[in-house]
Design a protein around this motif. Structure first.
Motif, PDB file in Angstrom:
ATOM      1  N   GLU A  13       0.801  -1.230   0.000  1.00  0.00           N
ATOM      2  CA  GLU A  13       0.000   0.000   0.000  1.00  0.00           C
ATOM      3  C   GLU A  13       0.832   1.277   0.000  1.00  0.00           C
ATOM      4  O   GLU A  13       0.300   2.369  -0.171  1.00  0.00           O
ATOM      5  CB  GLU A  13      -0.968   0.013   1.188  1.00  0.00           C
ATOM      6  CG  GLU A  13      -0.313   0.133   2.550  1.00  0.00           C
ATOM      7  CD  GLU A  13       0.284  -1.166   3.101  1.00  0.00           C
ATOM      8  OE1 GLU A  13       0.903  -1.098   4.166  1.00  0.00           O
ATOM      9  OE2 GLU A  13       0.134  -2.234   2.477  1.00  0.00           O
ATOM     10  N   ASN A  14       2.120   1.174   0.171  1.00  0.00           N
ATOM     11  CA  ASN A  14       2.987   2.354   0.220  1.00  0.00           C
ATOM     12  C   ASN A  14       3.552   2.692  -1.150  1.00  0.00           C
ATOM     13  O   ASN A  14       3.609   1.847  -2.039  1.00  0.00           O
ATOM     14  CB  ASN A  14       4.131   2.125   1.205  1.00  0.00           C
ATOM     15  CG  ASN A  14       3.644   2.081   2.629  1.00  0.00           C
ATOM     16  OD1 ASN A  14       3.195   3.078   3.160  1.00  0.00           O
ATOM     17  ND2 ASN A  14       3.701   0.917   3.246  1.00  0.00           N
ATOM     18  N   ASP A  15       3.967   3.946  -1.299  1.00  0.00           N
ATOM     19  CA  ASP A  15       4.630   4.398  -2.517  1.00  0.00           C
ATOM     20  C   ASP A  15       6.086   4.695  -2.194  1.00  0.00           C
ATOM     21  O   ASP A  15       6.422   5.101  -1.075  1.00  0.00           O
ATOM     22  CB  ASP A  15       3.949   5.672  -3.051  1.00  0.00           C
ATOM     23  CG  ASP A  15       2.530   5.402  -3.510  1.00  0.00           C
ATOM     24  OD1 ASP A  15       2.313   4.399  -4.213  1.00  0.00           O
ATOM     25  OD2 ASP A  15       1.637   6.202  -3.156  1.00  0.00           O
ATOM     26  N   PHE A  16       6.934   4.543  -3.192  1.00  0.00           N
ATOM     27  CA  PHE A  16       8.369   4.692  -2.991  1.00  0.00           C
ATOM     28  C   PHE A  16       8.927   5.655  -4.024  1.00  0.00           C
ATOM     29  O   PHE A  16       8.605   5.580  -5.199  1.00  0.00           O
ATOM     30  CB  PHE A  16       9.061   3.336  -3.106  1.00  0.00           C
ATOM     31  CG  PHE A  16       8.391   2.277  -2.272  1.00  0.00           C
ATOM     32  CD1 PHE A  16       8.598   2.223  -0.906  1.00  0.00           C
ATOM     33  CD2 PHE A  16       7.528   1.369  -2.850  1.00  0.00           C
ATOM     34  CE1 PHE A  16       7.968   1.274  -0.130  1.00  0.00           C
ATOM     35  CE2 PHE A  16       6.892   0.405  -2.082  1.00  0.00           C
ATOM     36  CZ  PHE A  16       7.109   0.359  -0.720  1.00  0.00           C
ATOM     37  N   VAL A  56       9.655   6.681   1.661  1.00  0.00           N
ATOM     38  CA  VAL A  56       8.467   5.843   1.689  1.00  0.00           C
ATOM     39  C   VAL A  56       7.281   6.726   2.061  1.00  0.00           C
ATOM     40  O   VAL A  56       7.331   7.463   3.050  1.00  0.00           O
ATOM     41  CB  VAL A  56       8.621   4.692   2.713  1.00  0.00           C
ATOM     42  CG1 VAL A  56       7.388   3.808   2.697  1.00  0.00           C
ATOM     43  CG2 VAL A  56       9.883   3.894   2.416  1.00  0.00           C
ATOM     44  N   TYR A  57       6.242   6.650   1.243  1.00  0.00           N
ATOM     45  CA  TYR A  57       5.059   7.479   1.458  1.00  0.00           C
ATOM     46  C   TYR A  57       3.841   6.612   1.705  1.00  0.00           C
ATOM     47  O   TYR A  57       3.614   5.617   1.020  1.00  0.00           O
ATOM     48  CB  TYR A  57       4.802   8.374   0.236  1.00  0.00           C
ATOM     49  CG  TYR A  57       5.813   9.477   0.106  1.00  0.00           C
ATOM     50  CD1 TYR A  57       5.606  10.705   0.720  1.00  0.00           C
ATOM     51  CD2 TYR A  57       6.981   9.299  -0.626  1.00  0.00           C
ATOM     52  CE1 TYR A  57       6.543  11.727   0.617  1.00  0.00           C
ATOM     53  CE2 TYR A  57       7.921  10.305  -0.738  1.00  0.00           C
ATOM     54  CZ  TYR A  57       7.692  11.514  -0.113  1.00  0.00           C
ATOM     55  OH  TYR A  57       8.629  12.520  -0.223  1.00  0.00           O
ATOM     56  N   SER A  58       3.070   7.031   2.698  1.00  0.00           N
ATOM     57  CA  SER A  58       1.756   6.469   2.959  1.00  0.00           C
ATOM     58  C   SER A  58       0.778   7.554   2.554  1.00  0.00           C
ATOM     59  O   SER A  58       0.636   8.553   3.260  1.00  0.00           O
ATOM     60  CB  SER A  58       1.617   6.113   4.435  1.00  0.00           C
ATOM     61  OG  SER A  58       0.344   5.595   4.689  1.00  0.00           O
ATOM     62  N   SER A 111       6.528   8.500   5.429  1.00  0.00           N
ATOM     63  CA  SER A 111       6.395   7.619   6.591  1.00  0.00           C
ATOM     64  C   SER A 111       7.696   6.910   6.957  1.00  0.00           C
ATOM     65  O   SER A 111       7.771   6.264   7.997  1.00  0.00           O
ATOM     66  CB  SER A 111       5.289   6.588   6.359  1.00  0.00           C
ATOM     67  OG  SER A 111       5.583   5.781   5.237  1.00  0.00           O
ATOM     68  N   GLY A 112       8.714   7.013   6.101  1.00  0.00           N
ATOM     69  CA  GLY A 112       9.968   6.368   6.436  1.00  0.00           C
ATOM     70  C   GLY A 112      10.975   6.420   5.305  1.00  0.00           C
ATOM     71  O   GLY A 112      10.761   7.085   4.284  1.00  0.00           O
ATOM     72  N   TYR A 113      12.059   5.706   5.510  1.00  0.00           N
ATOM     73  CA  TYR A 113      13.142   5.638   4.526  1.00  0.00           C
ATOM     74  C   TYR A 113      13.599   4.185   4.391  1.00  0.00           C
ATOM     75  O   TYR A 113      13.566   3.421   5.360  1.00  0.00           O
ATOM     76  CB  TYR A 113      14.351   6.474   4.970  1.00  0.00           C
ATOM     77  CG  TYR A 113      14.098   7.947   4.985  1.00  0.00           C
ATOM     78  CD1 TYR A 113      14.228   8.700   3.816  1.00  0.00           C
ATOM     79  CD2 TYR A 113      13.727   8.604   6.151  1.00  0.00           C
ATOM     80  CE1 TYR A 113      14.006  10.072   3.834  1.00  0.00           C
ATOM     81  CE2 TYR A 113      13.498   9.957   6.169  1.00  0.00           C
ATOM     82  CZ  TYR A 113      13.635  10.691   5.009  1.00  0.00           C
ATOM     83  OH  TYR A 113      13.406  12.041   5.013  1.00  0.00           O
ATOM     84  N   ALA A 114      14.050   3.849   3.208  1.00  0.00           N
ATOM     85  CA  ALA A 114      14.687   2.556   2.957  1.00  0.00           C
ATOM     86  C   ALA A 114      16.074   2.842   2.408  1.00  0.00           C
ATOM     87  O   ALA A 114      16.237   3.634   1.480  1.00  0.00           O
ATOM     88  CB  ALA A 114      13.871   1.743   1.973  1.00  0.00           C
ATOM     89  N   ILE A 115      17.061   2.210   3.006  1.00  0.00           N
ATOM     90  CA  ILE A 115      18.460   2.503   2.668  1.00  0.00           C
ATOM     91  C   ILE A 115      19.152   1.220   2.224  1.00  0.00           C
ATOM     92  O   ILE A 115      19.170   0.232   2.960  1.00  0.00           O
ATOM     93  CB  ILE A 115      19.186   3.112   3.890  1.00  0.00           C
ATOM     94  CG1 ILE A 115      18.423   4.345   4.376  1.00  0.00           C
ATOM     95  CG2 ILE A 115      20.626   3.443   3.546  1.00  0.00           C
ATOM     96  CD1 ILE A 115      18.851   4.851   5.739  1.00  0.00           C
TER      97      ILE A 115
END
Length: 182
Positions: A52-55, A79-81, A86-90
């Motif tokens: 459900e999230n967008d990147f 990371v977008y809700s 809503s966060g980060y991916a590294i």
């Protein structure tokens, strides 16, 4: 002497043509290779954060600044809700068994908790080091907080791989704390 020059010239022409063919084929395939790599990243991101999230890839300029400070950084995604960050991916490169490259993708919520981790690229020994890709190992990182060094129990028989993965996760933690968290 003439024969040597003639053979050298022929060898030069063959080498030049071969280099040209390689350059053309590289140019034709580089976009497809990048597209396949991005698809692999998106798949890992969905595994960590959910469908459900967008990147969105981090701004190129900002990523370059981070890479100057931490050379092991490969990619960073926001990371977008919905419309909200809503966060980060590294994605980080670290060393595994036999100095092979391990590429980990670690997801962080904005409050610094690890959402999940995936070992997305490796060439570790099948059945031993490759166990680092299994949920039994990757799930050990979930819920850990980025405020302190992250350690988990290593995989029996794959200690070097386990420590390499932990090193990657801790490098991601460092990037999150020093470059991304507010």
């Amino acid at each position: 002497m003439k024969e040597t020059i003639k053979l050298g010239l022929i060898l030069f022409i063959i080498t030049a043509v071969s280099a040209g063919v390689l350059a053309i084929s590289n140019n034709l395939t580089k976009d497809k290779i990048a597209e396949i790599a991005m698809a692999g990243s998106i798949e890992a991101l969905k595994e960590v954060f959910g469908e459900e999230n967008d990147f969105k890839a981090l701004d190129e300029g900002r990523l370059d600044e981070i890479k100057k400070v931490n050379e092991s950084t490969e990619e960073i995604f926001e990371v977008y809700s919905g419309e909200s960050l809503s966060g980060y991916a590294i994605k980080i490169s670290s060393k595994g068994f036999g100095k092979t490259n391990l590429i980990t993708l670690t997801g962080f919520s904005l409050d610094g908790n690890i959402i999940g981790m995936r070992l997305v690229e490796h060439s570790e020994t099948e059945g031993i080091g490759s166990k680092a890709t299994l949920p039994d190992f990757t799930d050990r990182f979930q819920g850990k907080n980025a405020s302190e060094e992250i350690t988990v129990d290593t995989i029996s028989g794959a200690t070097i791989t386990s420590k390499g993965v932990m090193s990657g996760v801790n490098e991601a933690r460092k990037v999150f704390n020093e470059q991304l968290s507010n």
